[in-house]
Structure formats: structure tokens, C-alpha cells
Design a protein around this motif. Structure first.
Motif, short mmCIF file in Angstrom:
data_model
loop_
_atom_site.label_atom_id
_atom_site.label_comp_id
_atom_site.label_asym_id
_atom_site.label_seq_id
_atom_site.Cartn_x
_atom_site.Cartn_y
_atom_site.Cartn_z
N GLN A 189 0.72 -1.12 -0.08
CA GLN A 189 -0.10 -0.03 0.09
C GLN A 189 1.01 1.19 0.19
O GLN A 189 1.30 1.95 1.22
N PRO A 190 1.12 1.93 -1.45
CA PRO A 190 1.71 3.24 -1.02
C PRO A 190 0.74 4.33 -0.91
O PRO A 190 -0.33 4.09 -0.82
N THR A 191 1.45 5.33 -0.20
CA THR A 191 0.81 6.62 0.46
C THR A 191 1.42 7.75 -0.23
O THR A 191 2.49 7.98 -0.39
N GLY B 61 -3.99 12.89 3.10
CA GLY B 61 -3.62 11.95 1.94
C GLY B 61 -4.42 10.84 2.09
O GLY B 61 -5.18 10.58 2.66
N THR B 62 -3.72 9.84 1.27
CA THR B 62 -4.58 8.56 1.16
C THR B 62 -3.43 7.57 0.88
O THR B 62 -2.56 7.89 0.18
N GLY B 63 -3.68 6.00 0.86
CA GLY B 63 -2.96 5.03 0.72
C GLY B 63 -3.94 4.12 -0.19
O GLY B 63 -4.95 3.94 0.03
N ILE B 64 -3.48 3.59 -1.42
CA ILE B 64 -4.20 2.86 -2.11
C ILE B 64 -3.09 1.43 -2.38
O ILE B 64 -2.19 1.57 -2.89
N GLY B 65 -3.86 0.14 -1.97
CA GLY B 65 -3.17 -1.05 -2.29
C GLY B 65 -4.01 -2.12 -2.64
O GLY B 65 -5.27 -1.97 -2.75
N TYR B 66 -3.13 -3.38 -2.32
CA TYR B 66 -3.77 -4.62 -2.61
C TYR B 66 -3.47 -5.67 -1.53
O TYR B 66 -2.22 -5.33 -1.00
N GLY B 67 -4.32 -6.24 -0.96
CA GLY B 67 -3.90 -7.47 0.16
C GLY B 67 -4.23 -8.79 -0.42
O GLY B 67 -5.39 -9.06 -1.16
N TYR B 68 -3.81 -9.78 -0.07
CA TYR B 68 -4.19 -11.27 -0.27
C TYR B 68 -3.88 -12.19 0.89
O TYR B 68 -2.86 -12.04 1.49
N SER C 143 -8.93 -11.76 -1.56
CA SER C 143 -8.06 -10.70 -2.18
C SER C 143 -9.00 -9.40 -2.15
O SER C 143 -10.02 -9.57 -2.29
N THR C 144 -8.08 -8.43 -1.89
CA THR C 144 -8.96 -7.10 -1.44
C THR C 144 -8.21 -5.83 -2.05
O THR C 144 -6.74 -6.04 -2.39
N PHE C 145 -8.86 -4.97 -2.58
CA PHE C 145 -8.38 -3.62 -2.88
C PHE C 145 -8.62 -2.57 -1.73
O PHE C 145 -9.72 -2.72 -1.11
N ASN C 146 -7.44 -2.03 -1.32
CA ASN C 146 -7.59 -1.16 -0.02
C ASN C 146 -7.42 0.17 -0.25
O ASN C 146 -6.64 0.55 -1.20
N VAL C 147 -7.98 1.24 0.47
CA VAL C 147 -8.02 2.40 0.30
C VAL C 147 -7.93 2.99 1.94
O VAL C 147 -8.70 2.31 2.81
N ALA C 148 -7.07 3.80 2.11
CA ALA C 148 -6.98 4.37 3.56
C ALA C 148 -6.61 5.85 3.52
O ALA C 148 -5.49 6.41 3.77
N PRO C 149 -7.62 6.78 3.47
CA PRO C 149 -7.52 8.24 3.66
C PRO C 149 -6.79 8.58 4.85
O PRO C 149 -7.45 7.73 5.83
N PHE C 150 -6.30 9.49 5.28
CA PHE C 150 -5.77 9.90 6.48
C PHE C 150 -5.72 11.36 6.53
O PHE C 150 -5.45 12.22 5.45
N ALA C 151 -5.51 11.65 7.81
CA ALA C 151 -5.17 13.22 8.25
C ALA C 151 -3.93 12.75 9.16
O ALA C 151 -4.08 12.31 10.25
N ARG C 152 -2.92 13.94 9.33
CA ARG C 152 -1.79 13.66 10.06
C ARG C 152 -1.42 15.25 10.76
O ARG C 152 -1.09 16.03 9.97
#
Length: 199
Positions: A53-55, A67-74, A91-100
Motif C-alpha cells: 500500500q503506497p501512500t 492524503g491516502t493510501g491505495i493498495g492490494y491485499g491477499y 483478495s482485497t482492494f484497499n484504500v486508507a485516507p488519512f489526516a496527520r
């Protein structure tokens, strides 16, 4: 006097470089790669999981990035010889928006990150579709960053406070099976270590 001036100048440059890493308009790049493997000898089962998952994030103001992270999980749980159940694959498509938000000056800064991890995917047994899955969560993770250079931050954090809802909708059915998990994970013996790049 010359030594004092050089020392003072170097201190100003270091302080400016540290501040410049988290100032408005900067970009933060990072991500995660994971691999887990386990085997239960007596149960004749083994499991493995892989994720990437790159961010990317943008500082919308000094010390505050979104920002956000978009990735893949298995994930795969397989039965070895003599076991009584079939292999399961997810198998999953992953998204993780964030505030830091960063706090502090100099080479060390504390941060708190609020993220909303989500995942959608399919569950299979061998080549048969079992259904679709979905995960939604919220996570508040504290940590601190050390900046050895103006473009690199080394981070240490814990998972912190989290909530997750997971569901699976079996193939050919309108009913969903869901579960909720909630917890506080501040295990200092198993922290997350990462590297972020600041531009």
C-alpha cells in the motif's frame, strides 16, 4: 567569534530544514509492504498474507497533512495433507485516507494520524467464489518522526485506538454476515517502523 557565528548559522539552517519538512505545500510519500506466514503443525494448516500500500499526502498547512493510501491485499489459508477443509483465499482492494498532525520543532516531531481504512474484495474456496467482502474502520495512531535529513523521516508508531467492521456476503444471497472489533493497541514491544520521504 567566527566559530560562534558558524555554529549559530548551522543551528539556524538545521532548524529551518527541520521546519521545512512539514510546511505547507510539501508532499509526503511512503507506504507499506507486508508478508506474514504461519503454520499450525497439529492442525495441518498454514496461512500466508501479503499486502502492499503506497501512500501520498499533501501539507495543506504547516504541520498538517492529508492524503491516502491505495493498495492490494491477499490472504490464503490452506489445508495440507490429512486436513478436513478446503483452501480459502481472500483478495482485497484497499484504500486508507488519512489526516496527520505534527507537533514539535527540530529533528524530532510527535504526530497523530487519523485514518479510515477500507477494503473490498472476493473470498474463494479453491476456484469457487464464496462471496464478496467489505471492511470499514477508523484508526487513531500516535507516533514520532526523526528527520536525519530534510527529505527523510524515520517513524515509530503504534496502532493506537481502532474500530473495524468486517462483512461477507455469500454468493447468491442477500444476507450478510458481519463482525465488529474495537480496541486499543499501544504495545511498545511491537511498534510499527517506517520511512517517509518529504518533498
Amino acid at each position: 567569534m567566527k566559530k560562534l557565528f558558524l555554529t549559530f548559522s548551522a543551528a539556524i539552517v538545521v532548524a529551518f530544514a527541520a521546519q521545512a519538512q512539514t510546511e505547507k505545500g510539501k508532499v509526503i510519500l511512503g507506504g507499506s509492504v507486508s508478508y506474514d506466514y504461519s503454520k499450525v503443525k497439529d492442525a495441518d494448516t498454514e496461512s500466508q498474507a501479503f499486502g502492499i500500500q503506497p501512500t501520498v499526502g499533501f501539507f495543506v498547512s504547516d504541520n498538517f497533512a492529508i492524503g491516502t493510501g491505495i493498495g492490494y491485499g491477499y490472504e490464503e489459508n490452506t489445508a495440507t495433507a490429512g486436513a478436513t477443509f478446503e483452501a480459502n483465499k481472500l483478495s482485497t482492494f484497499n484504500v486508507a485516507p488519512f489526516a496527520r498532525l505534527y507537533k514539535g520543532d527540530g529533528d524530532f516531531k510527535f504526530f497523530g494520524q487519523l485514518s479510515v481504512p477500507m477494503a473490498w474484495g472476493t473470498a474463494k474456496s479453491e476456484d469457487t467464489d464464496l462471496g464478496t467482502t467489505a471492511r470499514y474502520g477508523v484508526e487513531l495512531a500516535p507516533g514520532f518522526a526523526y528527520f536525519p535529513t530534510s527529505k527523510i523521516g524515520i517513524e515509530l508508531s503504534v496502532r493506537g485506538l481502532y474500530y473495524q467492521n468486517s462483512s461477507i456476503k455469500p454468493e447468491g444471497s442477500d444476507d450478510k454476515v458481519s463482525s465488529n472489533s474495537f480496541g486499543l493497541n499501544a504495545n511498545s514491544l511491537a511498534p510499527r517502523l517506517g520511512v517517509q520521504f518529504y518533498f
